[in-house]
Design a protein around this motif. Structure first.
Motif, mmCIF file in Angstrom:
data_model
loop_
_atom_site.group_PDB
_atom_site.id
_atom_site.type_symbol
_atom_site.label_atom_id
_atom_site.label_comp_id
_atom_site.label_asym_id
_atom_site.label_seq_id
_atom_site.Cartn_x
_atom_site.Cartn_y
_atom_site.Cartn_z
ATOM 1 N N SER A 155 0.837 -1.202 0.000
ATOM 2 C CA SER A 155 0.000 0.000 0.000
ATOM 3 C C SER A 155 0.873 1.255 0.000
ATOM 4 N N LEU A 156 1.959 1.199 0.762
ATOM 5 C CA LEU A 156 2.860 2.350 0.843
ATOM 6 C C LEU A 156 3.516 2.608 -0.511
ATOM 7 N N SER A 157 4.057 1.570 -1.149
ATOM 8 C CA SER A 157 4.743 1.797 -2.434
ATOM 9 C C SER A 157 3.750 2.245 -3.510
ATOM 10 N N ASP A 158 2.542 1.692 -3.500
ATOM 11 C CA ASP A 158 1.528 2.142 -4.473
ATOM 12 C C ASP A 158 1.262 3.636 -4.330
ATOM 13 N N ARG A 159 1.150 4.082 -3.090
ATOM 14 C CA ARG A 159 0.844 5.498 -2.854
ATOM 15 C C ARG A 159 2.034 6.384 -3.210
ATOM 16 N N ILE A 160 3.225 5.932 -2.873
ATOM 17 C CA ILE A 160 4.421 6.706 -3.229
ATOM 18 C C ILE A 160 4.521 6.840 -4.746
ATOM 19 N N ASN A 161 4.298 5.734 -5.442
ATOM 20 C CA ASN A 161 4.453 5.737 -6.899
ATOM 21 C C ASN A 161 3.362 6.535 -7.597
ATOM 22 N N ASP A 162 2.145 6.455 -7.095
ATOM 23 C CA ASP A 162 1.043 7.161 -7.742
ATOM 24 C C ASP A 162 1.318 8.660 -7.834
ATOM 25 N N SER A 163 1.945 9.205 -6.796
ATOM 26 C CA SER A 163 2.200 10.653 -6.815
ATOM 27 C C SER A 163 3.697 10.970 -6.928
ATOM 28 N N GLU A 164 4.482 9.975 -7.267
ATOM 29 C CA GLU A 164 5.929 10.152 -7.486
ATOM 30 C C GLU A 164 6.587 11.002 -6.401
ATOM 31 N N CYS A 165 6.498 10.510 -5.174
ATOM 32 C CA CYS A 165 7.098 11.244 -4.060
ATOM 33 C C CYS A 165 8.617 11.193 -4.167
ATOM 34 N N LYS A 166 9.235 12.323 -3.806
ATOM 35 C CA LYS A 166 10.686 12.425 -3.900
ATOM 36 C C LYS A 166 11.347 12.006 -2.598
ATOM 37 N N MET A 167 10.608 12.133 -1.524
ATOM 38 C CA MET A 167 11.171 11.842 -0.206
ATOM 39 C C MET A 167 10.169 11.036 0.607
ATOM 40 N N LEU A 168 10.735 10.172 1.476
ATOM 41 C CA LEU A 168 9.889 9.471 2.449
ATOM 42 C C LEU A 168 10.384 9.839 3.842
ATOM 43 N N ILE A 169 9.463 10.200 4.705
ATOM 44 C CA ILE A 169 9.824 10.454 6.099
ATOM 45 C C ILE A 169 9.161 9.365 6.935
ATOM 46 N N THR A 170 9.965 8.631 7.684
ATOM 47 C CA THR A 170 9.425 7.530 8.457
ATOM 48 C C THR A 170 10.117 7.472 9.822
#
Ligand code: 7RM
Length: 630
Positions: A155-170
């Motif tokens: 679910s996380l990778s799908d969401r990151i890819n859908d909006s082409e996020c440049k950074m992840l904060i976790t």
């Protein structure tokens, strides 16, 4: 800023908002900090799914959440954080400290190449740094996309890819009850297939062992140590996107609901102050997670815009025991408490012994959100938590609406158990039949639509405006369609009856049946599946899955366990089926459409109302399914 204080005033304000919406909202928007005034209050065309508010206005929402308050309430607590464990100390972060934290975080984003318009994904536990990163994105003008920390790697990778996020904060991990969630491990798995991510910032929370990718991964505390505390907010256009939040629909993958800056700001603030009748100096406790819209609007933005003290709770309602919410309310003298019916029902089931030790006398207002609240839960909440002296606001709204649309004003609107009551000023609901014809008068029921834009209406679905149009504006021409069914009683009061589409509401979490079916289909033995909802005492709705498997299944329990694991892996534990029934066939029409209506009736154990099954391809499957009901 003034708020409505009597029911007469509500009616006059409502009338004003319908007669001249632009003048009404211009008045509400006037007290904020604007870099440049707007030229046009509203431009809209529902036939193109287009809405713009405060056109030409320039601002930064964080100047309104933070800088604006420094002179008057710099030392007042902005975020009051209660940790998962009652043995760990609570944190009080004042407006001036929060301002500094956000400024530093903004500089960290800048140093890591984040610019206005970039997408930043946030996958964090409920710690103050989550709110700080959200606000830092807003300050620099990056679009935040918060993903609830209960979602899976997929679910996380799908969401990151859908909006082409440049950074992840976790974070390394998160504490929830007596469990820890390995957030960085889950993120690492997601990051195997997210080419757009350049940098991963990691907040240290659980201090568990994690893997590290040199060059990509950076400790947040080390980055923060390198920057100073001065940051000038980026000037944003009123209509620049503020955030993306993914939500489930009736078809396929969750969609990225986009909210823009000024309209969302004005509406989050207006609804927070009016619905809860917030009074200067009060402490507001919303139990949602910032990963959902309720947390965005009523933990972070609404309360901070209003200059309130927002209580943020890291844990769960039942840890260390089912009295935790009530303990927190007494400990921090909470005045306004906002939670979900599912939590109320589960705490009711735990018994009154968990409520009795607490005074709860600081409470003034109670709220409910996320799903219809049944009368019994309403009465329990009213009697045992509010002690019959706190008004309950049953607030109806959606991810797409940005803020509360239909709700009582606390202590002002006469309430009725399980009624969201009346539309807020600026909100024009209408009920329509399946042909889109307006159902007029009172004592009626229909599909709930809104016929005029309010400031925080969805602007688009990220990367696919057509989908926004099709989903919300195409069913009924010229109207925003909510997907909810609704009754309007003799008094003109609205009662939301639940979704009329293939969206489930499980413990207040929105899930698409298609989304769960797609996940179940990933199990190698599954040939076909149909998922429906059924009434569940605690969750509101439970997930019932009918599954056709290939070959003979020797060990059914093992298979069911594997299916649960598959769903947990693909979506997250919130989507696990409560009941799984293996079937030989599904009721289908001659054109091959699954007749979900019949499956819903069987799941509800309402066999008397299976309806017409004569049009089915094979009417016998129904009898088989009824026999094997679990
Ligand atoms: C805020 C939120 C939206 C769906 C919505 C309804 C249901 C929410 C109520 C409610 C009856 C309520 N956003 N819903 N609040 N139903 N009474 N007070 O929950 O996007 O996650 O869900 O939730 O079906 O369409 S959401």
């Amino acid at each position: 800023m003034k708020r409505i204080t009597t029911i007469e005033e509500y009616h006059t304000e409502y009338a004003k908002s319908v007669k001249n919406p632009e003048a009404f909202w211009a008045e509400q928007a006037a007290d904020f900090t604007w870099r440049k005034p707007w030229k046009e209050v509203l431009e809209w065309n529902f036939e193109k799914a287009e809405t713009k508010w405060f056109v030409g206005g320039k601002l930064n929402i964080t100047e309104n959440c933070l800088d604006r308050h420094l002179a008057n309430r710099g030392n007042q607590t902005a975020i009051l954080w209660e940790p998962n464990s009652p043995l760990e100390e609570a944190r009080k972060i004042s407006y001036s400290e929060l301002h500094t934290m956000v400024c530093r975080m903004t500089n960290v984003l800048a140093q890591n190449n984040i610019k206005k318009g970039d997408r930043v994904c946030i996958y964090m536990p409920m710690v103050p740094e989550l709110a700080v990163t959200v606000l830092a994105c807003a300050r620099i003008g990056a679009i935040h996309s918060v993903v609830f920390a209960g979602f899976s790697a997929k679910s996380l990778s799908d969401r990151i890819n859908d909006s082409e996020c440049k950074m992840l904060i976790t974070a390394d991990g998160g504490f929830r009850g007596n469990k820890t969630t390995p957030l960085k491990d889950i993120a690492d798995e997601a990051l195997l297939s997210t080419p757009s991510i350049e940098t991963v910032l990691v907040h240290k929370r659980t201090e568990q062992n994690i893997n590290w990718t040199e060059g990509r991964d950076k400790w947040l505390h080390s980055e923060l140590a390198k920057v100073d505390a001065n940051s000038v907010a980026t000037e944003m256009d009123a209509e620049d996107p503020l955030f993306i939040l993914y939500t489930s629909g009736s078809t396929g993958k969750p969609k990225g609901v986009v909210h823009s800056t000024a309209g969302y700001m004005v509406y989050a603030d207006y609804t927070f102050r009016n619905v809860f009748q917030y009074k200067e100096g009060e402490t507001f406790f919303c139990t949602a997670d910032v990963g959902w819209i309720t947390g965005h609007s009523y933990i972070v933005y609404g309360p901070l815009l209003a200059g309130a003290t927002s209580l943020m709770f890291e844990g769960i309602p039942t840890y260390p025991d089912a009295g935790r919410f009530w303990e927190i309310i007494d400990k921090h003298q909470v005045n306004i408490f906002y939670t979900a019916p599912t939590a109320i029902r589960s705490l009711e089931a735990a018994g009154l012994d968990f409520v009795k030790p607490y005074k709860l006398d600081s409470l003034r207002v109670l709220g409910s959100v996320g799903e219809p609240i049944n009368e019994e839960a309403w009465e329990w909440y009213n009697h045992n938590i509010g002690k019959g002296r706190c008004p309950i606001v049953d607030t109806w709204w959606q991810t797409e609406t940005g803020g509360i649309l239909i709700s009582p004003l606390a202590g002002i609107t006469k309430t009725k158990p399980s009624f969201a009551t009346l539309p807020l000023p600026g909100v024009q609901p209408i009920l329509v039949d399946s042909d889109g014809k307006e159902i007029v008068g009172n004592g009626v029921e229909g599909n709930l639509c809104i016929k005029y834009p309010w400031p925080s209406i969805i602007r688009t679905t990220y990367g696919d405006h057509e989908r926004c149009f099709t989903n919300y504006f195409a069913t009924y021409k010229g109207l925003y369609f909510t997907g909810d069914g609704c009754k309007r009683d003799e008094d003109g009061y609205y009662r939301i009856t639940g979704r009329v589409d293939d969206v489930l509401n499980v413990s207040g979490h929105r899930l698409g049946t298609a989304e769960i079916e797609n996940a179940i289909d990933e199990h190698p033995l599954v040939i076909e599946t149909a998922v429906v909802g059924y009434p569940h005492d605690i969750k509101g709705q439970g997930v019932y899955a009918y599954i056709i498997c290939s070959g003979e299944i020797a060990d059914e329990d093992k298979l069911k366990k594997e299916i649960n694991e598959t769903v947990t892996k693909i979506i997250g534990p919130i989507a696990k089926p409560d009941k799984i029934q293996l079937v030989k066939g599904l009721p289908k029409t001659r054109s091959g459409k699954i007749m979900r209506r019949i499956l819903r009736k069987i799941a509800e154990n309402d066999m008397a109302n299976l309806g017409d099954t004569s049009t089915l391809l094979d009417p016998d499957v129904v009898a088989d399914i009824v026999k094997g009901r679990v």
